[in-house]
Every structure is written in structure tokens, then in C-alpha cells.
Design a protein around this motif. Structure first.
Motif, PDB file in Angstrom:
ATOM      1  N   PRO A 194      44.839  29.253  55.636  1.00 52.05           N
ATOM      2  CA  PRO A 194      45.207  27.879  55.846  1.00 52.05           C
ATOM      3  C   PRO A 194      45.934  27.745  57.272  1.00 52.05           C
ATOM      4  O   PRO A 194      45.940  26.661  58.092  1.00 52.05           O
ATOM      5  N   TYR A 195      46.517  28.731  57.398  1.00 53.86           N
ATOM      6  CA  TYR A 195      47.619  28.973  58.595  1.00 53.86           C
ATOM      7  C   TYR A 195      47.482  30.470  58.992  1.00 53.86           C
ATOM      8  O   TYR A 195      47.829  31.108  58.162  1.00 53.86           O
ATOM      9  N   LYS A 196      47.409  30.827  60.432  1.00 52.49           N
ATOM     10  CA  LYS A 196      47.725  32.282  60.793  1.00 52.49           C
ATOM     11  C   LYS A 196      48.200  32.249  62.091  1.00 52.49           C
ATOM     12  O   LYS A 196      47.968  31.433  62.975  1.00 52.49           O
ATOM     13  N   ARG A 197      49.245  33.370  62.146  1.00 55.12           N
ATOM     14  CA  ARG A 197      49.402  33.561  63.455  1.00 55.12           C
ATOM     15  C   ARG A 197      49.956  34.987  63.680  1.00 55.12           C
ATOM     16  O   ARG A 197      50.519  35.800  62.855  1.00 55.12           O
ATOM     17  N   GLY A 198      49.790  35.540  64.703  1.00 57.49           N
ATOM     18  CA  GLY A 198      50.218  36.932  65.104  1.00 57.49           C
ATOM     19  C   GLY A 198      51.542  36.942  66.253  1.00 57.49           C
ATOM     20  O   GLY A 198      51.218  36.017  67.230  1.00 57.49           O
ATOM     21  N   VAL A 199      52.601  37.682  66.162  1.00 61.38           N
ATOM     22  CA  VAL A 199      53.621  37.822  66.953  1.00 61.38           C
ATOM     23  C   VAL A 199      53.733  39.151  67.516  1.00 61.38           C
ATOM     24  O   VAL A 199      53.955  40.030  66.784  1.00 61.38           O
ATOM     25  N   LEU A 206      43.236  39.990  61.909  1.00 57.51           N
ATOM     26  CA  LEU A 206      43.879  38.592  61.890  1.00 57.51           C
ATOM     27  C   LEU A 206      43.030  37.670  62.471  1.00 57.51           C
ATOM     28  O   LEU A 206      42.780  36.578  62.264  1.00 57.51           O
ATOM     29  N   ALA A 207      42.346  38.342  63.782  1.00 60.73           N
ATOM     30  CA  ALA A 207      41.243  37.349  64.500  1.00 60.73           C
ATOM     31  C   ALA A 207      40.266  36.849  63.767  1.00 60.73           C
ATOM     32  O   ALA A 207      39.693  35.632  63.997  1.00 60.73           O
ATOM     33  N   GLN A 208      39.824  37.831  62.548  1.00 58.53           N
ATOM     34  CA  GLN A 208      38.685  37.331  62.017  1.00 58.53           C
ATOM     35  C   GLN A 208      38.753  36.823  60.575  1.00 58.53           C
ATOM     36  O   GLN A 208      37.935  36.003  60.072  1.00 58.53           O
ATOM     37  N   VAL A 209      40.080  36.885  60.162  1.00 56.95           N
ATOM     38  CA  VAL A 209      40.264  36.334  58.718  1.00 56.95           C
ATOM     39  C   VAL A 209      40.581  34.686  58.717  1.00 56.95           C
ATOM     40  O   VAL A 209      40.940  34.245  59.693  1.00 56.95           O
ATOM     41  N   LYS A 210      40.089  33.980  57.628  1.00 54.23           N
ATOM     42  CA  LYS A 210      40.310  32.830  57.404  1.00 54.23           C
ATOM     43  C   LYS A 210      41.416  32.553  56.542  1.00 54.23           C
ATOM     44  O   LYS A 210      41.246  33.072  55.666  1.00 54.23           O
ATOM     45  N   VAL A 252      39.011  42.357  53.382  1.00 58.08           N
ATOM     46  CA  VAL A 252      39.386  40.913  53.229  1.00 58.08           C
ATOM     47  C   VAL A 252      39.166  39.926  54.467  1.00 58.08           C
ATOM     48  O   VAL A 252      39.653  40.069  55.484  1.00 58.08           O
ATOM     49  N   ARG A 253      38.222  38.793  53.924  1.00 57.78           N
ATOM     50  CA  ARG A 253      37.849  38.182  54.861  1.00 57.78           C
ATOM     51  C   ARG A 253      38.318  36.696  54.948  1.00 57.78           C
ATOM     52  O   ARG A 253      38.472  35.771  55.773  1.00 57.78           O
ATOM     53  N   GLU A 254      38.995  36.439  53.545  1.00 53.49           N
ATOM     54  CA  GLU A 254      39.839  35.163  53.649  1.00 53.49           C
ATOM     55  C   GLU A 254      41.146  35.392  52.922  1.00 53.49           C
ATOM     56  O   GLU A 254      41.125  36.302  52.048  1.00 53.49           O
TER      57      GLU A 254
END
Length: 374
Positions: free
Chosen positions: A331-336, A325-329, A298-300
Motif C-alpha cells: 500500500p505504501y513503500k519507501r527506502g531510506v 523493495l523495488a519489486q514488492v507490491k 515475498v512479492r506482496e
């Protein structure tokens, strides 16, 4: 060296000690009733605009039990999809959820084959429906039902462990239903998770001089390798990863979770017993499909996506999730990162969970009064 019984066979399911706790939960537990009444009294929602409901909803041909709790029904709704498979959140909500209910309306449900839902339906009629696509469609239908009942345009979707497999697929299939998707203990690639977990357990056992653990794991090495992943191999691999804190950080067992149903005011003794029965009913049927899960392609992602990752998680290791998570596109992404948590993030770091949801997720839920988009 403590001995424990591995109860859940699936790799990201919850293991150590659960069989013993479930067996006790099947007995007469009247002695716990005074404590349950105190917990029920503490959890009673009395605010004028609050909601506290437990009901059966007809979802995709079966009755599925739903719990809805919140101090203000105008707050955004989180649909929280439990793990397992067949490890319902309902009898453990009293342990961690009350603070979340001040900022969100929390909706959880017992999935097909789990807990109250397992009791409410004919096993024979459900047996042939225990497949991942049906669980995904259940998430979607539940979301639609909750939106209609509570007058919301969209919900926040959050999954834990097994719930991330079906939750992520539901978000991909029907992104129009959700403001955002949150994965806790996210499953990306099952076989890679198995490898990382096993390697961690083996390395730790060798470092600590645990000859028994090394001997048991060497018997199934290389793992997963090219040999079929059977329940027996999973048991041997997961036993030691979880013993070395891969389920709950810094602990070799998680009795607080496995014994939680004993104090739950939401469950009868029969329903407490059904947690174990539903798990056995589900696992053998879902295992082959689970082992084939690989979301790394899953890339997007069509909606905002957040991953809450336990630094010490070796039940569903966080490294593949961080890399994805680093490579996916999106609208907004965040790792906690939860630095003092393993797999049981809501129980291990409930304060940081609350702060993270309020800080990063609530602004994405533009249905809520006074809440603006991030």
C-alpha cells in the motif's frame, strides 16, 4: 593490525569485541554505579502524560521483560524488536532512544533466551522453544498485549537485524495489528547476505594488502559455496567484513555498543552477564533455521513497509533489501538510505533516524491525535 575476538556467530549478529566486554560485565561493576545514576536521572520521564515502565509480561508461556518509555502516551507506539539473536536493546537504549521518545512511545522487550528474559525463566523449559515460529508468535502476542495495556488500535512494528526476520513474518501473519513495518538492517536472503559480505571483505583485504585476512578467508573459500555453513566458517567470514566497517561504518570495532551494558541503569550485574549467557544458549539452537531464511519470494506486503538501509552495511548487506523493495507490491513503500551508517543505524545516525520516523512513519499511525493518513 588489531586483534579481536568474534563473539557472535550468526551472520547478522554483532561480533567484534563483545566477548571481552561481556566478560567484564560479569564482574563486580560497582565503580560504574555513579555514572548509571546520572544516566538514570537524565532518562527519568516526568511529563504529565508520560510513561516509563519496566515489567514482566506472560507471553506464550514464559515471562518476557518489557520496557516502555515515552513523553506522551497519546503518541503512536513503536514496538522495536531487537537483533542478535539474544542481543537485547534494553541495556543500550540510553545511548540513542531519548529523542525518539518525544514523538513515539517506544516499547522494547528482551526476547526468549535474551537478557532479563533469560534470567527470569528456567533454561530447561525454554530450550525446546527456541525456534523462529515461536519468536514470531511472541512478537504478535507482545503487540496484542501492548495494544490492550495502552489502548491502541494498532502499533508501528520496527525490527533490527535478527529482529527483522521475526518482525517481517509477524507483520505478514497479523497485518491487522500494525500501521506499518520498518526494517533496519533487514534480512532478506541469508545465504546471499553471506556471499556479499564475504566478497566485500575479501576484495577490501586484497586492496589493502592484508595478507593475514586473505589467507584466513581463502581457507574457507568459496563462501558460502556448497559446503555446510558452520559456526567456524561464519566466524572466519564475519571477522573481516566487520573489521572493514561492515558493522559500524569507518570503524574496525564497535566497543561503544558492546560495552554499553556497563553503564545501563536498567540491568544488574547478573543481567549484564546474562547477555553473553543467553546468546550462547540461543545461537546453537537457532542457527540451522536462520541459515534457511529466504524472504525474497515475498512479492506482496499487506501494510506500508519501509526499509532503513546503511550504505556500508556488510553484516546484513543492503543490496538485497533494496532490490526486494523495488519489486514488492505494498500500500505504501519507501527506502531510506543512511549514507554514513553500516549495520548500527540507530547508533550511527540517530538524527536521521528520528527525522525519517517523524517524516515518513508517524503520518501512517492514524491512531494518534491530529495525525492523518499519508
Amino acid at each position: 593490525m588489531k586483534r579481536f575476538v568474534v563473539r557472535f556467530f550468526v551472520a547478522f549478529a554483532l561480533a567484534a569485541g563483545a566477548f571481552t566486554a561481556a566478560a567484564q560485565a560479569c564482574k563486580d561493576t560497582a565503580a560504574y554505579e555513579p555514572a548509571r545514576k546520572i544516566i538514570a536521572d537524565l532518562g527519568r520521564i516526568e511529563t504529565p502524560n508520560g510513561v516509563q515502565a519496566s515489567y514482566k509480561a506472560r507471553i506464550n508461556g514464559i515471562d518476557q521483560w518489557v520496557s516502555v518509555r515515552g513523553q506522551d502516551r497519546d503518541n503512536p507506539i513503536i514496538l522495536f524488536v531487537h537483533g542478535g539473536p539474544a542481543s537485547p536493546l534494553t541495556p543500550t537504549l540510553w545511548q540513542f532512544q531519548r529523542p525518539l521518545e518525544e514523538y513515539f512511545t517506544m516499547v522494547t522487550y528482551d526476547q526468549r533466551g535474551a537478557g532479563k528474559t533469560f534470567v527470569a525463566n528456567d533454561e530447561a523449559k525454554v530450550a525446546d522453544t527456541v525456534h523462529i515460529p515461536n519468536f514470531v508468535d511472541d512478537v504478535i502476542a507482545m503487540a496484542d498485549d501492548v495494544r490492550t495495556r495502552y489502548g491502541k488500535r494498532k502499533l508501528i512494528l520496527m525490527g533490527h537485524s535478527w529482529g527483522t526476520i521475526i518482525g517481517m513474518q509477524a507483520a505478514l501473519k497479523r497485518p491487522d495489528l500494525f500501521h506499518a513495518y520498518i526494517g533496519i538492517g533487514q534480512v532478506i536472503d541469508v545465504r546471499e547476505n553471506e556471499r556479499i559480505s564475504f566478497d566485500y571483505a575479501m576484495a577490501t583485504a586484497k586492496r589493502k594488502g592484508n595478507a593475514e585476512a586473505v589467507r584466513e578467508m581463502e581457507a574457507i573459500a568459496p563462501y558460502p559455496g556448497n559446503t555446510p555453513i558452520t559456526r567456524e566458517r561464519i566466524i572466519a567470514a564475519r571477522k573481516w567484513a566487520q573489521y572493514y566497517g561492515g558493522l559500524t561504518a569507518y570503524r574496525d570495532e564497535s566497543a561503544y555498543f558492546h560495552r554499553a551494558p556497563l553503564l545501563s541503569p536498567e540491568y544488574t550485574d547478573a543481567e549484564r552477564c546474562a547477555v553473553d549467557a543467553g546468546n550462547v544458549f540461543t545461537l546453537g539452537r537457532i542457527l540451522p533455521e536462520f541459515l534457511a531464511v529466504d524472504m525474497s519470494g515475498v512479492r506482496e506486503f499487506p501494510i506500508p513497509v519501509l526499509m532503513f538501509m546503511g550504505r556500508h552495511d556488510y553484516t546484513t548487506p543492503s543490496e538485497p533489501t533494496d532490490a526486494w523493495l523495488a519489486q514488492v507490491k505494498a500500500p505504501y513503500k519507501r527506502g531510506v538510505w543512511f549514507e554514513h551508517a553500516s549495520h548500527m543505524v540507530p547508533w550511527e545516525e540517530p538524527g536521521k533516524l528520528l527525522v525519517s520516523l517523524v517524516q515518513y512513519v508517524r503520518p501512517l499511525a492514524v491512531d494518534a491525535p491530529g495525525v492523518t493518513a499519508k
